[in-house]
Write a protein that holds these residues in place. Sequence first.
Motif, short mmCIF file in Angstrom:
data_model
loop_
_atom_site.label_atom_id
_atom_site.label_comp_id
_atom_site.label_asym_id
_atom_site.label_seq_id
_atom_site.Cartn_x
_atom_site.Cartn_y
_atom_site.Cartn_z
N ASN A 1 0.82 -1.21 0.00
CA ASN A 1 0.00 0.00 0.00
C ASN A 1 0.86 1.26 0.00
O ASN A 1 0.53 2.26 -0.64
CB ASN A 1 -0.92 -0.01 1.22
CG ASN A 1 -1.96 1.09 1.17
OD1 ASN A 1 -2.71 1.21 0.21
ND2 ASN A 1 -1.99 1.90 2.20
N ASN B 1 0.44 6.87 -6.54
CA ASN B 1 -0.94 7.29 -6.78
C ASN B 1 -1.67 6.37 -7.75
O ASN B 1 -2.34 6.81 -8.69
CB ASN B 1 -0.98 8.73 -7.29
CG ASN B 1 -2.37 9.35 -7.19
OD1 ASN B 1 -3.16 8.97 -6.32
ND2 ASN B 1 -2.67 10.28 -8.09
N ILE B 2 -1.52 5.05 -7.54
CA ILE B 2 -2.21 4.07 -8.37
C ILE B 2 -2.94 3.07 -7.47
O ILE B 2 -2.76 3.07 -6.25
CB ILE B 2 -1.25 3.31 -9.31
CG1 ILE B 2 -0.22 2.49 -8.50
CG2 ILE B 2 -0.53 4.28 -10.25
CD1 ILE B 2 0.63 1.56 -9.35
N GLN B 3 -3.74 2.22 -8.08
CA GLN B 3 -4.49 1.18 -7.37
C GLN B 3 -3.92 -0.19 -7.75
O GLN B 3 -3.19 -0.34 -8.72
CB GLN B 3 -5.98 1.25 -7.73
CG GLN B 3 -6.61 2.60 -7.50
CD GLN B 3 -6.63 2.99 -6.04
OE1 GLN B 3 -6.89 2.15 -5.17
NE2 GLN B 3 -6.34 4.26 -5.75
N ARG C 1 9.27 7.10 -0.20
CA ARG C 1 8.48 8.27 -0.63
C ARG C 1 8.99 9.52 0.09
O ARG C 1 9.45 9.47 1.24
CB ARG C 1 7.00 8.06 -0.35
CG ARG C 1 6.53 8.39 1.07
CD ARG C 1 5.01 8.46 1.10
NE ARG C 1 4.47 8.81 2.40
CZ ARG C 1 4.27 10.06 2.82
NH1 ARG C 1 4.63 11.09 2.06
NH2 ARG C 1 3.73 10.29 4.01
N SER D 1 0.41 3.94 -2.94
CA SER D 1 0.07 5.32 -2.58
C SER D 1 1.11 6.30 -3.08
O SER D 1 0.77 7.40 -3.55
CB SER D 1 -0.07 5.44 -1.05
OG SER D 1 -1.10 4.61 -0.56
#
Length: 635
Positions: A50, A57-59, A350, A54
């Motif tokens: 996850n 910014n994708i699923q 990140r 995140s």
Amino acid sequence: MMYILGVNAHHDGSACLLHNGEIVVAIEVERLNRVKHGEINFNNIWQCINYCLSAANIQWEDLSLVVCNSADAATVNRLRSWGEITFISHHIAHAYSVFAGSGFESAAVLITDGSGNQYKDVESHLKGSRIIPDHYEESESYYLIKEPFEVQVLQKNWGEWSEKMNTPPYYYRFPSLGHMYDLTSQYIFGHWAHPGKVMGLAPYGAADRLADIDIVIPNGDGSFTISTTWVDALPQKWSYGRGWQNEDAIALYKDIAYKVQSELEKALIHSANWLHAQTKERNLCIAGGVGLNCVANQKILHETPFEAIHIMPAAGDAGIAVGCAYFGYYKLQQRPSLPLKQLSHVYLGRAYAEDEIQQLLQAYTNNLLRVTWYQHGNSPVPMFVSYQTDEEPLKRERMIYDAVEKRYHLEIPFEYHKKLRWYFEAEDEQGVQVQKLTQTYGNSWELVPQPIIFDNPDFIETVTAQLLSKGLVIGWFQEGSEFGPRALGHRSILADPRNPNMRFHLNNIKGREQFRPVSPITTNEAALRFFKMTQLSPFMLLAPEVQEPYRAMIPSATHIDGTARVQTVSPETNKKVYKLLKAFEHLTEVPVLINTSFNGPGEPIVETPVDALCAFLRLRLDGLVLGNWIIGREQ
């Protein structure tokens, strides 16, 4: 738009996301759950996944392919319930992880660790030529790899766990170089997870005492016979680190470390020479946990015919996620149209936005932020709580409790948490001033020092260099975290190497043994002047000798044997640290700093700004550089 997710759902769990052949983000489980070498299950693997999704910014549905190594059945079933998962074996994942970032068109590849997959679970075309019982596991693998990932298996060494490992004393009895080191770590330090300590202790020992013990016997085909019973000849009363109060035991520990490090170097040089004879390649790639032994890496570079070596920065099992992702990239692309680039950095976490840091510091400076410790396992865990003075007391306590649970999952009952008591004096213009705080549940309380905020990105390196030149110890937190076990200038504790006592001071701060070295960081151009180097060391995986004239100049960064585990940086890979080094050189004429990992004893390296602020307070550092902000204890 091709996204490929690689997952290591085993020891040292991790995840890595590729986009069109380039790494977007990668993270290890321990950085998120704050438990070093902790248990791996679906929940913390999903936390890593996850995190990666995140950051991009994708699923999950946007992924083109998911590749995983072996995992427990529950995790496999949960992942497969969301879609197709491709599985690859342990050592080939290591091989993909290192060759893909090497920049080499072809290379000999050496994979050496504790143990990998069982024979029955390795792909048929990657088993090698020997027929082995199904329960034997990978110990070392030798490959020749050419673009675009044409893999030839040259040799595979296999091993069987000894039945003696199930009887006291309980040692890692498996015939591999990695577990030889783990067994040594168990005897000297009481746990398998301290091979770095063994490497640091080795130069203090001597060869004479254990000269007659053969641990590794090289064979003619690149393999070796490794003893798993040599430890039985040692005094068991001092096993599992029980002799650290005894001078004779400490002398023995030093000699054992020296012996095992020598045996490791002998074996790896033998393997590398055999690989070169078989392949005639100029380039060597190394992965697997043994690849983190920078002293042995230096010997390979100097004492074998290979002209260049590339070691995977996350050489241990965390790096398998990278190998899984690259395997997926080649599987989908067949012959990729986008050539892979040489890995220039591993700042793959990140980045935390400036407003996230500002909000944290706003709470800090307004006395809305406090730190306390909860007992978790054998050590206290730091936890920040923030609150608003206009909240009703019960609601405020519940908010604090929720913050604890969300960050650290400690499962502290709310009724225990309510035993925290806060004592306030009257409000003034600066807000509520805390005069006295006590707690009846937990370990200790520390009053938070007043911060110094310096928000000027143009001068952050100059000011930090001035602080370091005055002997202060500074926590340094910038952008995305490093992937792998080394702090490489984004999650570091920095200090002045000119002070001969600084190593001891840092070891005290971090709760480490005093024999342990600390590492220098320097610019590419200064490295060739200060150290005997034939290639740069951007990932702190080589240990060259410090040039004689400079050893007295940087005594705290020079190990007892005259070597140093150096990191080299350029303005292209780490602009802020490069500018900091140049600013420190301008003040001191020394373009070198001490760089050690930003964490306390037994903790993972910090990941978030909150982690960094916690560690700053807990370790009692003199200052913290958090992005473009400086926080200090005194004006």
